[in-house]
Design an enzyme around this catalytic site. Structure first.
Site, mmCIF file in Angstrom:
data_model
loop_
_atom_site.group_PDB
_atom_site.id
_atom_site.type_symbol
_atom_site.label_atom_id
_atom_site.label_comp_id
_atom_site.label_asym_id
_atom_site.label_seq_id
_atom_site.Cartn_x
_atom_site.Cartn_y
_atom_site.Cartn_z
ATOM 1 C CG ASP A 61 -9.569 -0.207 4.944
ATOM 2 O OD1 ASP A 61 -9.370 -0.472 3.742
ATOM 3 O OD2 ASP A 61 -8.798 -0.556 5.852
ATOM 4 C CE LYS B 239 -3.790 -2.371 2.337
ATOM 5 N NZ LYS B 239 -4.478 -2.643 3.616
ATOM 6 C CD GLN C 152 -3.258 -4.388 6.652
ATOM 7 O OE1 GLN C 152 -3.230 -3.411 5.925
ATOM 8 N NE2 GLN C 152 -3.822 -5.524 6.286
#
Length: 352
Positions: A181, A114, A158
């Site tokens: 997200d 990422k 994460q």
């Protein structure tokens, strides 16, 4: 009653609330149905040991491999152009902050990819690494800082987090307009409700639908089966397909005869995280298969000592499916591309 009213008032002000066991009992004592969280049993998939049954159809189906890597690269090229234009027009670039807890190898790899993608597209990235034994307070403190930083437009934590941490509480601390997200309850809720538009859709489901659209697959009226119901992929994938007017069924670890259910589908999205769970016999000839699974399997012939396989037995699906995404090189690159898109969109909203 005053206690319940206080909770309702807090909810009205968009504050995170957590009912105690006693309060849940108070709310539900009239009905026989239990609190929903008590129904959330672990998804323990048991691979099927019996050999797949044969499939009878005339001639072999030509299977198109959907190249997610190439499509993602095309999208990233357009993102670079948009980022450059933003920098010239308003003097700023999108910013993404990533919170990584612990040293789990998979998570480190995902985060590294990422960050690299941000660098390649001109998006600013900030990484906050915390130790495995950190407290919820430590993470929340970092999130508050990112929430207030005007140069940061997207914040993600994460997953998975260590077991001693309250994942829901932590994710709820990410400011809604920075939830790139798409895991905030309001984003998920708006995805579920017709007539509502979430600020962000979860990256993997969003990437899967983009692959289907670019592959020319019609969604409206089609029978779709989503295998898996995680909050990250399965649930938002089902909701998103419904918004595109597909008729959606969910297969999970407690489903009876998942093979039969899946064989009825025009579109199969496999997101169970079980290598080679979906055999060729599970697929209707001509079905379109999106394989979200990325499972490391030991293989001494590979340099790393393992190879990546999906939830779908790829070799068996070839010649049955009309189109399929490979693993790797299918959904994975699209997930990162959608994260970049969401971050860019978040930055654009602040400059309007």
């Amino acid at each position: 009653m005053l206690l319940i009213a206080r909770k309702a008032l807090a909810l009205a002000h968009n504050k995170t609330i957590r009912l105690t066991t006693r309060e849940v009992h108070c709310l539900s004592s009239i009905l026989l149905s239990p609190p929903l969280v008590s129904l959330d049993l672990p998804e323990n998939w048991v691979p099927y040991s019996h050999p797949p049954s044969s499939i009878a159809f005339e001639g072999e189906q030509k299977t198109v491999v959907i190249d997610g890597k190439a499509i993602a690269e095309e999208i990233r090229t357009k993102i670079v152009s948009e980022v450059w234009k933003m920098k010239n027009d308003v003097g700023k670039v999108p910013g993404l902050a990533v919170v990584l807890v612990g040293e789990q190898r998979d998570s480190q790899t995902y985060v590294r990819n990422k960050i690299k993608a941000c660098e390649e597209t001109g998006i600013k990235s900030v990484l906050a690494e915390l130790p495995e034994d950190c407290t919820e307070g430590d993470i929340i403190s970092v999130l508050k800082k990112f929430n207030e930083d005007t140069s940061i437009h997207g914040v993600l934590v994460q997953l998975p987090l260590p077991q001693h941490l309250d994942e829901a509480k932590i994710l709820n601390m990410v400011r809604l307009e920075k939830d790139v997200d798409g895991f905030h309850p309001l984003n998920m809720g708006n995805l579920a409700m017709r007539g509502r538009e979430p600020l962000f859709v979860s990256c993997t489901p969003k990437g899967c639908v983009e692959l289907l659209i670019r592959a020319g697959v019609e969604l409206a009226g089609k029978n779709a089966v989503v295998i898996g119901r995680s909050n990250i992929v399965g649930l938002p994938m089902s909701l998103l397909l419904q918004r595109y007017d597909a008729t959606v069924s969910t297969v999970h670890a407690f489903s009876k005869d998942p093979e039969h259910i899946t064989r009825e589908a025009d579109i199969v999205v496999a997101a169970a995280g079980v290598p080679n769970l979906v055999r060729g016999s599970w697929l209707k000839p001509g079905a379109v298969v999106i394989d979200v699974g990325t499972c490391p399997v030991e293989d001494s012939s590979c340099e790393q000592g393992y190879r990546l396989v999906g939830d779908v037995c790829y070799e068996e699906a070839l010649g049955v499916a009309s189109a399929i995404t490979p693993v790797p090189g299918g959904v994975g690159p699209m997930t990162i591309a959608m994260l970049l898109c969401n971050t860019l969109d978040a930055a654009k909203r602040t400059s309007l």
